[in-house]
Design a protein around this motif. Sequence first.
Motif, PDB file in Angstrom:
ATOM      1  N   ALA A 156       0.859  -1.199   0.000  1.00  0.00           N
ATOM      2  CA  ALA A 156       0.000   0.000   0.000  1.00  0.00           C
ATOM      3  C   ALA A 156       0.887   1.238   0.000  1.00  0.00           C
ATOM      4  CB  ALA A 156      -0.928  -0.004   1.209  1.00  0.00           C
ATOM      5  N   THR A 157       1.330   1.631  -1.179  1.00  0.00           N
ATOM      6  CA  THR A 157       2.246   2.759  -1.332  1.00  0.00           C
ATOM      7  C   THR A 157       1.584   3.865  -2.147  1.00  0.00           C
ATOM      8  OG1 THR A 157       3.225   1.992  -3.412  1.00  0.00           O
ATOM      9  CG2 THR A 157       4.146   1.089  -1.367  1.00  0.00           C
ATOM     10  N   ASP A 158       2.365   4.914  -2.464  1.00  0.00           N
ATOM     11  CA  ASP A 158       1.865   6.002  -3.298  1.00  0.00           C
ATOM     12  C   ASP A 158       2.029   5.701  -4.786  1.00  0.00           C
ATOM     13  OD1 ASP A 158       1.151   7.572  -1.108  1.00  0.00           O
ATOM     14  OD2 ASP A 158       3.162   8.438  -0.945  1.00  0.00           O
ATOM     15  N   SER A 159       2.582   4.533  -5.093  1.00  0.00           N
ATOM     16  CA  SER A 159       2.793   4.168  -6.492  1.00  0.00           C
ATOM     17  C   SER A 159       1.453   3.924  -7.195  1.00  0.00           C
ATOM     18  CB  SER A 159       3.642   2.899  -6.570  1.00  0.00           C
ATOM     19  OG  SER A 159       3.711   2.420  -7.906  1.00  0.00           O
ATOM     20  N   PRO A 160       1.332   4.300  -8.457  1.00  0.00           N
ATOM     21  CA  PRO A 160       0.071   4.083  -9.179  1.00  0.00           C
ATOM     22  C   PRO A 160      -0.274   2.609  -9.372  1.00  0.00           C
ATOM     23  CG  PRO A 160       1.794   4.869 -10.671  1.00  0.00           C
ATOM     24  CD  PRO A 160       2.317   5.034  -9.285  1.00  0.00           C
ATOM     25  N   ASP A 161       0.706   1.728  -9.206  1.00  0.00           N
ATOM     26  CA  ASP A 161       0.407   0.295  -9.331  1.00  0.00           C
ATOM     27  C   ASP A 161       0.399  -0.417  -7.978  1.00  0.00           C
ATOM     28  OD1 ASP A 161       3.107   0.342  -8.761  1.00  0.00           O
ATOM     29  OD2 ASP A 161       3.726  -0.863 -10.501  1.00  0.00           O
ATOM     30  N   SER A 162       0.215   0.349  -6.909  1.00  0.00           N
ATOM     31  CA  SER A 162       0.144  -0.245  -5.574  1.00  0.00           C
ATOM     32  C   SER A 162      -1.054  -1.189  -5.476  1.00  0.00           C
ATOM     33  CB  SER A 162       0.010   0.848  -4.513  1.00  0.00           C
ATOM     34  OG  SER A 162      -0.140   0.278  -3.218  1.00  0.00           O
ATOM     35  N   PRO A 163      -0.862  -2.383  -4.930  1.00  0.00           N
ATOM     36  CA  PRO A 163      -1.957  -3.372  -4.865  1.00  0.00           C
ATOM     37  C   PRO A 163      -3.215  -2.875  -4.160  1.00  0.00           C
ATOM     38  CG  PRO A 163       0.132  -4.420  -4.368  1.00  0.00           C
ATOM     39  CD  PRO A 163       0.400  -2.938  -4.427  1.00  0.00           C
ATOM     40  N   HIS A 164      -3.061  -2.015  -3.153  1.00  0.00           N
ATOM     41  CA  HIS A 164      -4.254  -1.607  -2.400  1.00  0.00           C
ATOM     42  C   HIS A 164      -5.239  -0.827  -3.269  1.00  0.00           C
ATOM     43  CE1 HIS A 164      -2.435   2.417  -2.148  1.00  0.00           C
ATOM     44  NE2 HIS A 164      -3.558   2.857  -1.588  1.00  0.00           N
ATOM     45  N   LEU A 165      -4.758  -0.245  -4.365  1.00  0.00           N
ATOM     46  CA  LEU A 165      -5.633   0.495  -5.257  1.00  0.00           C
ATOM     47  C   LEU A 165      -6.559  -0.433  -6.050  1.00  0.00           C
ATOM     48  CD1 LEU A 165      -3.094   3.136  -6.629  1.00  0.00           C
ATOM     49  CD2 LEU A 165      -4.787   3.423  -4.798  1.00  0.00           C
ATOM     50  N   LEU A 166      -6.216  -1.719  -6.072  1.00  0.00           N
ATOM     51  CA  LEU A 166      -7.037  -2.706  -6.771  1.00  0.00           C
ATOM     52  C   LEU A 166      -8.144  -3.277  -5.890  1.00  0.00           C
ATOM     53  CD1 LEU A 166      -4.183  -4.700  -8.565  1.00  0.00           C
ATOM     54  CD2 LEU A 166      -5.799  -3.118  -9.642  1.00  0.00           C
TER      55      LEU A 166
END
Length: 245
Positions: A156-166
């Motif tokens: 769960a990071t600020d990266s656009p491909d962070s898993p938590h965004l899914l």
Amino acid sequence: MSKITIKTRDGACPSYVYQPAAGGPWPAVLVFMDGLGIRPAMLELGERLATYGYYVLLPDLFYRSGPYEPMDPHTVFTDPEKRKVLMEKYFAHATQANIMSDTGAFLEYLAAQPEVRSGGIGTTGYCMGGLMSLTAAGTYPERIVATASYHGGRLATDSPDSPHLLAPKIRSRVYVAGAIEDQSFPDDMKERLEAALTQAGVDHRIETYPAKHGWVFRDTPVYDAAAEERHWQSLVALLDGTLKR
């Protein structure tokens, strides 16, 4: 154990298949390896997982970098030169985008095997593979119904491909186990992941084991036998409760 090759978009991925001694068809589990690659301790995990009644697929996620000798967990991260090679030769090609492309081929392979029970599959991953396991759940929600991540990092990071965004796309049941000493998955990241999964209505559980990052494998300097067994208990409970209902 059988060694096979799975054709992917970028080449041929050496993979290892494990099946129970008798019976079948069995529910399938896709194992995402850790950042130390394929070696005896990693292969042993696939072998043991099959004894619980699962068809296990363990791909070599470093195949793009060519053949390699088993890495030494005691020196690969502490020796500057070895760490440089690991990061530049192996990790640089084992990106989320690449591995998710590969995962489509892995799922196609499993779907075509008569020994594999039809329906959803489970995934489990370790360290780097923990990130991939969670990412796969949101990338292939129609196929993956049980997802485990053990000492996975950057969940769960600020990266656009962070898993938590899914999280809004995930339909599987999720289990995440972190470590008390893990810079790649600190408490604030756990809280961020917890919030994302809760808001998305994902059936999940996040726990912190009293162990250090990388505790599952017997060949690492941080191996913890008690935490490893807890890992097996939680993993089998997740898979049995989801895939054998």
